[in-house]
Design a protein around this motif. Structure first.
Motif, mmCIF file in Angstrom:
data_model
loop_
_atom_site.group_PDB
_atom_site.id
_atom_site.type_symbol
_atom_site.label_atom_id
_atom_site.label_comp_id
_atom_site.label_asym_id
_atom_site.label_seq_id
_atom_site.Cartn_x
_atom_site.Cartn_y
_atom_site.Cartn_z
ATOM 1 N N GLU A 22 100.030 -31.977 67.596
ATOM 2 C CA GLU A 22 98.711 -31.341 67.489
ATOM 3 C C GLU A 22 98.882 -29.863 67.124
ATOM 4 N N THR A 23 97.971 -29.349 66.307
ATOM 5 C CA THR A 23 97.934 -27.910 66.044
ATOM 6 C C THR A 23 96.797 -27.287 66.843
ATOM 7 N N ALA A 24 97.016 -26.032 67.249
ATOM 8 C CA ALA A 24 96.038 -25.300 68.062
ATOM 9 C C ALA A 24 95.749 -23.965 67.371
ATOM 10 N N PRO A 25 94.699 -23.896 66.551
ATOM 11 C CA PRO A 25 94.426 -22.657 65.821
ATOM 12 C C PRO A 25 93.795 -21.573 66.688
ATOM 13 N N ALA A 26 94.064 -20.326 66.330
ATOM 14 C CA ALA A 26 93.426 -19.181 66.975
ATOM 15 C C ALA A 26 91.964 -19.105 66.552
ATOM 16 N N LYS A 27 91.162 -18.422 67.385
ATOM 17 C CA LYS A 27 89.764 -18.191 67.023
ATOM 18 C C LYS A 27 89.496 -16.700 66.963
ATOM 19 N N ILE A 28 88.462 -16.340 66.205
ATOM 20 C CA ILE A 28 87.918 -14.982 66.240
ATOM 21 C C ILE A 28 86.421 -15.070 66.507
ATOM 22 N N ASN A 29 85.879 -14.014 67.081
ATOM 23 C CA ASN A 29 84.431 -13.917 67.307
ATOM 24 C C ASN A 29 83.804 -13.113 66.184
ATOM 25 N N LEU A 30 82.936 -13.733 65.418
ATOM 26 C CA LEU A 30 82.184 -12.978 64.407
ATOM 27 C C LEU A 30 81.071 -12.182 65.089
ATOM 28 N N THR A 31 80.499 -12.754 66.136
ATOM 29 C CA THR A 31 79.579 -12.008 67.005
ATOM 30 C C THR A 31 79.880 -12.371 68.452
ATOM 31 N N LEU A 32 79.539 -11.458 69.362
ATOM 32 C CA LEU A 32 79.656 -11.733 70.796
ATOM 33 C C LEU A 32 78.628 -10.866 71.511
ATOM 34 N N ASP A 33 77.650 -11.520 72.104
ATOM 35 C CA ASP A 33 76.626 -10.808 72.858
ATOM 36 C C ASP A 33 76.601 -11.330 74.293
ATOM 37 N N ASP A 46 95.374 -24.245 73.096
ATOM 38 C CA ASP A 46 96.451 -25.134 73.559
ATOM 39 C C ASP A 46 95.889 -26.239 74.457
ATOM 40 N N ALA A 47 94.959 -25.872 75.338
ATOM 41 C CA ALA A 47 94.336 -26.868 76.212
ATOM 42 C C ALA A 47 93.548 -27.883 75.398
ATOM 43 N N ALA A 48 92.810 -27.398 74.399
ATOM 44 C CA ALA A 48 92.034 -28.299 73.547
ATOM 45 C C ALA A 48 92.955 -29.271 72.805
ATOM 46 N N ALA A 49 94.067 -28.750 72.302
ATOM 47 C CA ALA A 49 95.038 -29.606 71.614
ATOM 48 C C ALA A 49 95.615 -30.649 72.571
ATOM 49 N N SER A 97 85.008 -32.444 74.791
ATOM 50 C CA SER A 97 84.419 -31.116 74.954
ATOM 51 C C SER A 97 83.762 -30.967 76.322
ATOM 52 N N GLU A 98 83.125 -32.039 76.791
ATOM 53 C CA GLU A 98 82.526 -32.018 78.134
ATOM 54 C C GLU A 98 83.603 -31.877 79.202
ATOM 55 N N HIS A 99 84.702 -32.596 79.038
ATOM 56 C CA HIS A 99 85.822 -32.462 79.981
ATOM 57 C C HIS A 99 86.381 -31.041 79.943
ATOM 58 N N ALA A 100 86.490 -30.494 78.743
ATOM 59 C CA ALA A 100 87.063 -29.165 78.557
ATOM 60 C C ALA A 100 86.288 -28.097 79.316
ATOM 61 N N ALA A 101 84.963 -28.253 79.378
ATOM 62 C CA ALA A 101 84.115 -27.272 80.060
ATOM 63 C C ALA A 101 84.422 -27.185 81.552
ATOM 64 N N GLU A 102 85.094 -28.210 82.093
ATOM 65 C CA GLU A 102 85.426 -28.209 83.523
ATOM 66 C C GLU A 102 86.543 -27.217 83.859
ATOM 67 N N ILE A 103 87.333 -26.833 82.860
ATOM 68 C CA ILE A 103 88.475 -25.954 83.166
ATOM 69 C C ILE A 103 88.464 -24.622 82.424
ATOM 70 N N GLY A 104 87.544 -24.415 81.463
ATOM 71 C CA GLY A 104 87.514 -23.134 80.757
ATOM 72 C C GLY A 104 86.349 -23.036 79.796
ATOM 73 N N ILE A 125 88.042 -27.565 70.950
ATOM 74 C CA ILE A 125 88.212 -29.006 70.727
ATOM 75 C C ILE A 125 87.941 -29.359 69.263
ATOM 76 N N PHE A 126 86.942 -28.728 68.664
ATOM 77 C CA PHE A 126 86.464 -29.124 67.336
ATOM 78 C C PHE A 126 87.166 -28.403 66.187
ATOM 79 N N LYS A 127 87.786 -27.256 66.450
ATOM 80 C CA LYS A 127 88.502 -26.481 65.420
ATOM 81 C C LYS A 127 87.589 -26.117 64.241
ATOM 82 N N ASP A 128 86.333 -25.761 64.528
ATOM 83 C CA ASP A 128 85.412 -25.465 63.431
ATOM 84 C C ASP A 128 84.730 -24.116 63.635
ATOM 85 N N THR A 129 83.463 -24.008 63.274
ATOM 86 C CA THR A 129 82.652 -22.805 63.474
ATOM 87 C C THR A 129 81.433 -23.214 64.281
ATOM 88 N N ALA A 130 81.043 -22.383 65.248
ATOM 89 C CA ALA A 130 79.917 -22.769 66.091
ATOM 90 C C ALA A 130 79.231 -21.556 66.700
#
Length: 283
Positions: A4-15, A104-107, A126-133, A140-145
Motif C-alpha cells: 500500500e502507498t500512503a500519500p502526504a496531504k496538504i491543506n488548501l484551506t483550514l478554518d 500510514d493508518a489509512a493504508a 473511513s467510519e472505522h478510521a474516525a475512531e482513532i484519528g 482512506i480515499f487518497k483524493d480531495t475533500a
C-alpha cells in the motif's frame, strides 16, 4: 503479502469555527494529496501479534503508532485469528503537518481489508478510521475533500488543477495539540475562503484556487516558529504562485503552474531548509 502507498496531504484551506463540547475544534478545511508517499507492506503472521517494522528511530513501533492502532482495531472488530507484520518505509517527514501518521493508518486499514479479504467499502473503512484519528478518514480515499466536524466528515471534490507542489519542512517539530491550545478564537483574523476554494476546484480554475488559500492556524504557529514566515517569503520571492503552511505546521508548501518556477523555488530554499521536496498534486 499486500503493498500500500500512503500519500502526504496538504491543506488548501483550514478554518476553525468554534470549540466543541468534546474538547475538539469544529473545523472546515479542504485537503488534497501530493505525490510524496510512505510505503507499507503487510504480511499475515501465524500468531496473533502485531509487529510494526520501521527503521526511523523517531517513529514508535508499538501501540502509540496509528498504523498499529488501525491493525488492532481491524483484528478486534472482525475477530481475525492471526496477526500481521507491517513494514513501513517512511518518506513523509514526521510531525510536519502532512498527515504522514494518519496516511500510514489509512493504508493499514486498506491493507488489512485486502489481506484478509474482508471486502469492506472505503466508506466503512473511513467510519472505522474516525475512531482513532481525525485525518485518517480523509486519507482512506487518497483524493480531495471538504472536511468538517473534527475532519472526519467528508464531501469529496474533483481533482484540483494540475500544478507543482514544493514542500519545505524546517528542522523543527510542532505539536498540533499545542497549536490548537494556543489558538484564540476571539482574535480577529482574515476570512478563510473555503467556499471560494471549493468552487475554484470544481471549476478547474487554478488562479482562483491559489488566491483562496488560507490557514487559520498559520499565525499561531508562526508566532512560535518565525522560520515558517521566512520560508513563505522565500517561496514567493522565488516565483511561487502562492505559499502557505500546511495543517498545524511546520511544513510550508508553495504552488507553481510551471516546472521552471518550481525548480527556481527549490533552488532558493536550499540555503535555509534541508528537507525540500518538489512533487505533483495528486488529489
Amino acid at each position: 503479502m499486500i503493498f500500500e502507498t500512503a500519500p502526504a496531504k496538504i491543506n488548501l484551506t483550514l478554518d476553525t469555527l468554534y470549540k466543541r463540547e468534546d474538547g475538539y475544534h469544529e473545523v472546515e478545511m479542504i485537503m488534497t494529496t501530493v505525490d510524496l508517499n510512505d510505503r507499507l507492506t503487510l504480511e499475515k503472521r501465524t500468531d496473533k501479534k502485531i509487529v510494526l517494522k520501521v527503521e526511523n528511530r523517531y517513529v514508535p513501533n508499538d501501540h502509540r503508532n496509528l498504523a498499529y492502532k488501525a491493525a488492532k482495531l481491524m483484528i478486534d472488530k472482525y475477530d481475525i485469528k492471526t496477526g500481521v507484520t507491517i513494514t513501513l518505509d517512511k518518506k513523509i517527514p514526521i510531525a510536519a503537518g502532512l498527515a504522514g501518521g494518519s496516511s500510514d493508518a489509512a493504508a493499514t486499514f486498506r491493507g488489512m481489508n485486502r489481506l484478509y479479504d474482508l471486502n469492506l467499502s472505503l466508506e466503512t473503512l473511513s467510519e472505522h478510521a474516525a475512531e482513532i484519528g481525525s485525518d485518517i478518514s480523509f486519507c482512506i480515499f487518497k483524493d480531495t475533500a471538504l472536511c468538517t466536524g473534527r475532519g472526519e466528515k467528508l464531501e469529496h471534490l474533483p481533482k484540483p488543477p494540475a500544478c507543482w507542489v514544493i514542500l519545505a519542512k524546517p528542522d523543527i517539530s510542532v505539536s498540533t495539540q499545542e497549536v490548537y491550545q494556543s489558538l484564540d478564537l476571539s482574535v480577529p483574523h482574515a476570512t478563510i475562503q473555503t467556499a471560494t476554494c471549493k468552487q475554484a476546484i470544481i471549476d478547474g480554475d487554478y488562479t482562483a484556487m491559489i488566491n483562496a488559500l488560507g490557514n487559520r492556524l498559520e499565525t499561531v504557529t508562526i508566532e512560535m516558529h518565525p522560520i515558517i514566515q521566512t520560508l513563505k517569503e522565500t517561496m514567493l520571492k522565488a516565483g511561487a504562485d502562492n505559499a502557505m503552511m500546511s495543517g498545524s505546521g511546520p511544513t510550508v508548501f508553495g504552488l507553481a503552474s510551471k516546472e521552471r518556477q518550481a525548480k527556481s523555488v527549490v533552488n532558493a530554499l536550499k540555503g535555509c531548509c534541508k528537507e525540500v521536496y518538489m512533487v505533483r498534486m495528486l488529489g
